[in-house]
Design an enzyme around this catalytic site. Structure first.
Site, PDB file in Angstrom:
ATOM      1  N   LYS A  11       0.824  -1.222   0.000  1.00 38.36           N
ATOM      2  CA  LYS A  11       0.000   0.000   0.000  1.00 38.36           C
ATOM      3  C   LYS A  11       0.858   1.272   0.000  1.00 38.36           C
ATOM      4  CE  LYS A  11      -3.981  -2.186   2.263  1.00 38.36           C
ATOM      5  NZ  LYS A  11      -4.937  -2.114   3.402  1.00 38.36           N
ATOM      6  N   TYR A  51     -12.304  -1.993  -3.865  1.00 33.79           N
ATOM      7  CA  TYR A  51     -12.812  -2.074  -2.489  1.00 33.79           C
ATOM      8  C   TYR A  51     -14.338  -1.988  -2.407  1.00 33.79           C
ATOM      9  CZ  TYR A  51      -8.309  -2.098  -0.033  1.00 33.79           C
ATOM     10  OH  TYR A  51      -7.092  -2.444   0.480  1.00 33.79           O
ATOM     11  N   PHE A  59     -15.495   3.725   6.765  1.00 35.09           N
ATOM     12  CA  PHE A  59     -14.156   4.180   6.377  1.00 35.09           C
ATOM     13  C   PHE A  59     -13.915   4.090   4.870  1.00 35.09           C
ATOM     14  CE2 PHE A  59     -13.866  -0.278   7.810  1.00 35.09           C
ATOM     15  CZ  PHE A  59     -13.361  -0.887   6.662  1.00 35.09           C
ATOM     16  N   ARG A  87      -2.030 -14.253   4.757  1.00 35.73           N
ATOM     17  CA  ARG A  87      -2.740 -13.568   5.844  1.00 35.73           C
ATOM     18  C   ARG A  87      -1.946 -13.685   7.153  1.00 35.73           C
ATOM     19  NH1 ARG A  87      -6.982 -10.153   4.462  1.00 35.73           N
ATOM     20  NH2 ARG A  87      -7.192 -10.168   6.705  1.00 35.73           N
ATOM     21  N   THR A  93      -5.461  -6.903  10.857  1.00 32.81           N
ATOM     22  CA  THR A  93      -5.760  -5.621  10.201  1.00 32.81           C
ATOM     23  C   THR A  93      -5.231  -4.446  11.014  1.00 32.81           C
ATOM     24  OG1 THR A  93      -7.802  -6.633   9.380  1.00 32.81           O
ATOM     25  CG2 THR A  93      -7.632  -4.229   9.230  1.00 32.81           C
ATOM     26  N   ARG A 104       2.471  -6.228   9.354  1.00 31.22           N
ATOM     27  CA  ARG A 104       1.728  -5.105   9.936  1.00 31.22           C
ATOM     28  C   ARG A 104       2.287  -4.702  11.294  1.00 31.22           C
ATOM     29  NH1 ARG A 104      -4.181  -6.991   7.593  1.00 31.22           N
ATOM     30  NH2 ARG A 104      -4.235  -5.588   5.806  1.00 31.22           N
ATOM     31  N   ASN A 114      -2.011   0.274   6.713  1.00 26.32           N
ATOM     32  CA  ASN A 114      -1.455  -0.952   7.305  1.00 26.32           C
ATOM     33  C   ASN A 114      -0.610  -1.754   6.319  1.00 26.32           C
ATOM     34  OD1 ASN A 114      -3.516  -1.916   5.750  1.00 26.32           O
ATOM     35  ND2 ASN A 114      -4.687  -2.833   7.416  1.00 26.32           N
ATOM     36  N   HIS A 117      -2.280  -5.335   1.509  1.00 25.32           N
ATOM     37  CA  HIS A 117      -3.567  -6.015   1.306  1.00 25.32           C
ATOM     38  C   HIS A 117      -3.268  -7.462   0.968  1.00 25.32           C
ATOM     39  CE1 HIS A 117      -7.511  -7.130  -0.323  1.00 25.32           C
ATOM     40  NE2 HIS A 117      -6.821  -7.752  -1.260  1.00 25.32           N
ATOM     41  N   GLU A 128      -9.447 -11.112  -7.583  1.00 23.97           N
ATOM     42  CA  GLU A 128      -8.543  -9.970  -7.398  1.00 23.97           C
ATOM     43  C   GLU A 128      -7.319 -10.075  -8.314  1.00 23.97           C
ATOM     44  OE1 GLU A 128      -9.802  -9.114  -2.734  1.00 23.97           O
ATOM     45  OE2 GLU A 128      -7.739  -9.703  -3.195  1.00 23.97           O
TER      46      GLU A 128
HETATM   47  P1  IDP Z   1      -7.899  -6.695   5.823  1.00 23.80           P
HETATM   48  O1  IDP Z   1      -7.077  -5.783   4.934  1.00 23.80           O
HETATM   49  O2  IDP Z   1      -7.120  -7.165   7.014  1.00 23.80           O
HETATM   50  O3  IDP Z   1      -8.534  -7.820   5.047  1.00 23.80           O
HETATM   51  P2  IDP Z   1     -10.540  -5.448   5.870  1.00 23.80           P
HETATM   52  O4  IDP Z   1     -11.505  -5.552   6.995  1.00 23.80           O
HETATM   53  O5  IDP Z   1     -10.825  -6.209   4.620  1.00 23.80           O
HETATM   54  O6  IDP Z   1      -9.086  -5.811   6.433  1.00 23.80           O
HETATM   55  O7  IDP Z   1     -10.420  -3.908   5.524  1.00 23.80           O
HETATM   56  C1  IDP Z   1      -9.813  -3.472   4.313  1.00 23.80           C
HETATM   57  C2  IDP Z   1      -8.906  -2.313   4.627  1.00 23.80           C
HETATM   58  O8  IDP Z   1      -9.682  -1.214   5.090  1.00 23.80           O
HETATM   59  C3  IDP Z   1      -7.881  -2.540   5.745  1.00 23.80           C
HETATM   60  O9  IDP Z   1      -6.727  -3.239   5.328  1.00 23.80           O
HETATM   61  C4  IDP Z   1      -7.565  -1.127   6.161  1.00 23.80           C
HETATM   62  O10 IDP Z   1      -6.683  -0.483   5.225  1.00 23.80           O
HETATM   63  C5  IDP Z   1      -8.945  -0.474   6.050  1.00 23.80           C
HETATM   64  N1  IDP Z   1      -9.681  -0.514   7.331  1.00 23.80           N
HETATM   65  C6  IDP Z   1     -10.223  -1.606   7.932  1.00 23.80           C
HETATM   66  N2  IDP Z   1     -10.831  -1.277   9.087  1.00 23.80           N
HETATM   67  C7  IDP Z   1     -10.666   0.065   9.207  1.00 23.80           C
HETATM   68  C8  IDP Z   1     -11.079   1.018  10.207  1.00 23.80           C
HETATM   69  O11 IDP Z   1     -11.726   0.693  11.207  1.00 23.80           O
HETATM   70  N3  IDP Z   1     -10.716   2.328   9.984  1.00 23.80           N
HETATM   71  C9  IDP Z   1     -10.008   2.720   8.889  1.00 23.80           C
HETATM   72  N4  IDP Z   1      -9.626   1.861   7.929  1.00 23.80           N
HETATM   73  C10 IDP Z   1      -9.938   0.547   8.085  1.00 23.80           C
HETATM   74 MG    MG Z   2      -9.922  -7.727   3.481  1.00 22.03          MG
END
Ligand code: IDP
Ligand code: MG
Length: 140
Positions: A11, A51, A59, A87, A93, A104, A114, A117, A128
């Site tokens: 990212k 997304y 968010f 993962r 996350t 992370r 973070n 992805h 994807e």
């Molecule tokens: P993941 O990347 O661990 O699969 P997801 O729940 O799919 O997590 O969320 C996608 C992306 O959205 C996260 O990697 C992060 O960049 C962002 N994100 C997730 N939760 C939050 C939040 O509570 N606040 C701000 N950004 C978030």
């Molecule tokens: Mg995800």
């Protein structure tokens, strides 16, 4: 043994800090192979579409802004159980909850910024990967 491919994205927070190689080392040290890779500046439309599953989450708008704030590196990672393995290498996350040694934990700036992805299922991985790469770009 199940050989899988999964989609990874390094990212903008990580490309900005010149961490592409450090992150790639984590994948390679733990047995994943980078079988396709390209650096991209996503457009807003491309990031919104990628997304789309998060469209209703509070968010979403900020996430799209973040994902187009700088270059990303899209990758196909290959290996045994690559989806789950990636993962695990990524970590939770929220970096505050991520295990020691994960990408992370070591590199993420926040729950949003973070660093990586990773596809969360084999079905999503296929979709994807097809979103970013054509068959000729994937060299296993
Ligand atoms: P993941 O990347 O661990 O699969 P997801 O729940 O799919 O997590 O969320 C996608 C992306 O959205 C996260 O990697 C992060 O960049 C962002 N994100 C997730 N939760 C939050 C939040 O509570 N606040 C701000 N950004 C978030
Ligand atoms: Mg995800």
């Amino acid at each position: 043994m199940t050989l899988e491919n999964t989609l990874s994205i390094i990212k903008p927070d990580a490309t900005r800090r010149n961490l592409t190689g450090a992150i790639n080392a984590k994948f390679e040290e733990q047995g994943l192979r980078i079988i396709a890779q390209k650096r991209l500046q996503l457009t807003r439309t491309q990031a919104e579409k990628f997304y789309e599953v998060h469209k209703e989450r509070p968010f979403y708008g900020e996430l799209v802004d973040f994902m187009i704030s700088g270059p990303v590196v899209a990758q196909v990672l290959s290996g045994e159980n690559a989806v789950l393995k990636n993962r695990e290498i990524m970590g939770e996350t929220n970096p505050a909850n991520a295990a020691d040694g994960t990408i992370r934990k070591e590199f993420a700036e926040s729950i949003e910024a973070n660093s990586v992805h990773g596809s969360d299922s084999l079905e999503n991985a296929v979709n994807e990967i097809n979103y970013f790469f054509s068959g000729i770009e994937i060299v296993g």
